[in-house]
Design a protein around this motif. Structure first.
Motif, PDB file in Angstrom:
ATOM      1  N   SER A  74      38.394  17.906  77.994  1.00 57.82           N
ATOM      2  CA  SER A  74      38.596  18.327  76.606  1.00 57.82           C
ATOM      3  C   SER A  74      37.592  19.383  76.172  1.00 57.82           C
ATOM      4  O   SER A  74      37.725  19.937  75.097  1.00 57.82           O
ATOM      5  N   THR A  75      36.573  19.667  77.025  1.00 58.49           N
ATOM      6  CA  THR A  75      35.557  20.659  76.661  1.00 58.49           C
ATOM      7  C   THR A  75      35.917  22.057  77.167  1.00 58.49           C
ATOM      8  O   THR A  75      35.048  22.908  77.274  1.00 58.49           O
ATOM      9  N   THR A  76      37.181  22.288  77.501  1.00 59.94           N
ATOM     10  CA  THR A  76      37.609  23.603  77.940  1.00 59.94           C
ATOM     11  C   THR A  76      37.291  24.639  76.863  1.00 59.94           C
ATOM     12  O   THR A  76      37.477  24.397  75.679  1.00 59.94           O
ATOM     13  N   THR A  77      36.815  25.801  77.300  1.00 62.15           N
ATOM     14  CA  THR A  77      36.444  26.844  76.351  1.00 62.15           C
ATOM     15  C   THR A  77      37.630  27.217  75.479  1.00 62.15           C
ATOM     16  O   THR A  77      38.720  27.492  75.985  1.00 62.15           O
ATOM     17  N   PRO A  78      37.446  27.243  74.160  1.00 61.51           N
ATOM     18  CA  PRO A  78      38.562  27.614  73.269  1.00 61.51           C
ATOM     19  C   PRO A  78      39.122  28.982  73.619  1.00 61.51           C
ATOM     20  O   PRO A  78      38.375  29.917  73.922  1.00 61.51           O
ATOM     21  N   SER A  79      40.435  29.107  73.572  1.00 58.60           N
ATOM     22  CA  SER A  79      41.092  30.347  73.987  1.00 58.60           C
ATOM     23  C   SER A  79      40.680  31.531  73.117  1.00 58.60           C
ATOM     24  O   SER A  79      40.539  32.654  73.611  1.00 58.60           O
ATOM     25  N   ASP A  80      40.481  31.313  71.816  1.00 55.48           N
ATOM     26  CA  ASP A  80      40.102  32.419  70.943  1.00 55.48           C
ATOM     27  C   ASP A  80      38.698  32.926  71.243  1.00 55.48           C
ATOM     28  O   ASP A  80      38.397  34.099  71.024  1.00 55.48           O
ATOM     29  N   LEU A  81      37.811  32.052  71.744  1.00 54.17           N
ATOM     30  CA  LEU A  81      36.472  32.496  72.133  1.00 54.17           C
ATOM     31  C   LEU A  81      36.562  33.399  73.358  1.00 54.17           C
ATOM     32  O   LEU A  81      35.892  34.435  73.431  1.00 54.17           O
ATOM     33  N   LEU A 100      27.468  23.842  69.679  1.00 53.41           N
ATOM     34  CA  LEU A 100      27.774  24.319  68.325  1.00 53.41           C
ATOM     35  C   LEU A 100      28.824  25.433  68.357  1.00 53.41           C
ATOM     36  O   LEU A 100      29.725  25.475  67.511  1.00 53.41           O
ATOM     37  N   LEU A 101      28.696  26.342  69.326  1.00 52.69           N
ATOM     38  CA  LEU A 101      29.657  27.432  69.429  1.00 52.69           C
ATOM     39  C   LEU A 101      31.053  26.896  69.725  1.00 52.69           C
ATOM     40  O   LEU A 101      32.045  27.366  69.163  1.00 52.69           O
ATOM     41  N   HIS A 102      31.129  25.890  70.593  1.00 55.72           N
ATOM     42  CA  HIS A 102      32.415  25.269  70.917  1.00 55.72           C
ATOM     43  C   HIS A 102      33.022  24.626  69.675  1.00 55.72           C
ATOM     44  O   HIS A 102      34.230  24.755  69.407  1.00 55.72           O
ATOM     45  N   LYS A 103      32.185  23.968  68.883  1.00 63.53           N
ATOM     46  CA  LYS A 103      32.675  23.321  67.663  1.00 63.53           C
ATOM     47  C   LYS A 103      33.136  24.355  66.646  1.00 63.53           C
ATOM     48  O   LYS A 103      34.149  24.165  65.962  1.00 63.53           O
ATOM     49  N   TYR A 104      32.392  25.459  66.550  1.00 59.06           N
ATOM     50  CA  TYR A 104      32.746  26.504  65.597  1.00 59.06           C
ATOM     51  C   TYR A 104      34.077  27.162  65.954  1.00 59.06           C
ATOM     52  O   TYR A 104      34.879  27.501  65.068  1.00 59.06           O
ATOM     53  N   MET A 105      34.320  27.338  67.249  1.00 58.65           N
ATOM     54  CA  MET A 105      35.530  28.040  67.688  1.00 58.65           C
ATOM     55  C   MET A 105      36.704  27.105  67.949  1.00 58.65           C
ATOM     56  O   MET A 105      37.762  27.550  68.373  1.00 58.65           O
ATOM     57  N   THR A 106      36.527  25.814  67.717  1.00 63.48           N
ATOM     58  CA  THR A 106      37.635  24.876  67.874  1.00 63.48           C
ATOM     59  C   THR A 106      38.361  24.755  66.538  1.00 63.48           C
ATOM     60  O   THR A 106      37.877  24.119  65.607  1.00 63.48           O
ATOM     61  N   TYR A 107      39.492  25.401  66.429  1.00 63.64           N
ATOM     62  CA  TYR A 107      40.261  25.416  65.182  1.00 63.64           C
ATOM     63  C   TYR A 107      41.709  25.762  65.516  1.00 63.64           C
ATOM     64  O   TYR A 107      42.039  26.114  66.653  1.00 63.64           O
ATOM     65  N   THR A 108      42.566  25.666  64.524  1.00 60.02           N
ATOM     66  CA  THR A 108      43.974  26.005  64.693  1.00 60.02           C
ATOM     67  C   THR A 108      44.209  27.427  64.191  1.00 60.02           C
ATOM     68  O   THR A 108      44.039  27.682  62.993  1.00 60.02           O
TER      69      THR A 108
END
Length: 334
Positions: A74-81, A100-108
């Protein structure tokens, strides 16, 4: 499946080649006299080149190898990042705070941004992760015009004189006029809610305020006064062109708690944006008395500025802390 087996076979062949070359080199050094051990011969250039080539091949094949099922979590790098990293630079310090960066970029995407976006963004910025990657979501905004802060309730401290540490704005304007120096554009570093900028606005001087919220709506307060807030930390390069600012004020946010190296970079960045003949105002800078004399005084002196005002006063007798208010003018020759 066939691709993975091919990669594994190439990796195996590369490692075997590395071992053969290493054994060859060792055997050549052992064929020497038994009486006295000769000095080790230098490694041949062709052997070094071959080892470097093999090492680079192994690294390249490792990067090309597809991830296994066990590494896909589930910690895969967000696609938008990943997408933004190909379009625009991201500060290198962001890699030190991947959680923190992963949390910031995890969104819809194309939806509302998460409610804690602002606090996470400021946490990253304060840790040197700036510029942040852009996102494709809608930030929360107010539904009505914010009520501006009343200037008359807050400008008293910039208009009155109570002791040597104060520099009232009328006195500042008089000093500038006496030296034929025009004040048109200023920069207030760590300016909080923008009180200094609001006061200077009454005297037809435009001041841009750098400020962080730090659990208070400082940026919103500055904007409500019709002023420009810059949401940037002290360690960031000032987003202003070289030699275009007439006045830079450093408020309480600039003090001894800043690491010395960071403070030095800040002062020289101030010098970069100040025009020749411009002013640097250190407003109630505080630190240990011995440090003001032995550390901060010499550091400020490196700029080579003219001391228009230099006043100190006690902040805390118990801790041996002093305030420093200094108005310094950049030489016309710089």
């Amino acid at each position: 499946m066939g691709f993975t087996m091919g990669l594994n076979l190439l990796l195996l062949l590369a490692m075997v080649a590395t071992n053969i070359l290493s054994l060859y080199h060792l055997s050549s050094t052992l064929q020497t006299s038994k009486k006295l051990p000769p000095p080790l011969p230098p490694v041949p250039d062709n052997l070094l080149n071959q080892l470097h080539t093999i090492r680079a091949t192994i690294n390249q094949l490792t990067r090309l190898q597809p991830p296994t099922k066990s590494s896909t979590t589930s910690t895969t790098t967000p696609s938008d990042l990943l997408l933004h990293s190909r379009l625009s630079p991201i500060a290198s310090s962001c890699h030190n705070h991947a959680d923190l960066l992963h949390k910031y970029m995890t969104y819809t995407p194309y939806s509302h941004c998460p409610p804690d976006s602002a606090s996470i963004a400021e946490s990253l910025i304060l840790r040197g992760c700036h510029p942040l990657p852009r996102r494709r979501c809608f930030s929360k905004s107010t539904t009505s015009n914010p009520k501006p802060l009343l200037i008359s309730d807050t400008i008293a401290k910039f208009m009155t004189y109570t002791n040597e540490l104060d520099l009232p704005i009328p006195q500042l304007l008089q000093i500038a006029a006496s030296s034929n120096s025009v004040l048109r554009l200023g920069l207030d570093i760590g300016g909080g809610a923008g009180t200094f900028a609001a006061t200077m606005k009454l005297h037809n001087v435009t001041v841009i305020t750098t400020t962080m919220n730090l659990n208070a709506p400082n940026n919103e307060a500055v904007a409500s006064r019709g002023l420009v807030p810059l949401h940037v930390p002290l360690q960031q390069r000032l987003p202003v062109f070289d030699g275009v600012v007439d006045l830079v004020r450093c408020g309480h946010g600039v003090n001894r708690w800043i690491p010395l190296t960071a403070l030095e970079f800040l002062l020289y960045d101030v010098d970069r944006v100040l025009r020749s003949g411009g002013y640097l105002w250190l407003d109630h800078f505080f630190g240990k008395g011995v440090d003001l004399e032995n550390v901060y005084g010499p550091l400020i002196g490196k700029l080579g500025y003219k001391k228009v005002k230099w006043a100190t006063g006690t902040k805390s007798e118990k801790n041996g802390e002093l305030y420093l208010t200094a108005l310094l003018q950049k030489p016309l020759s710089k």
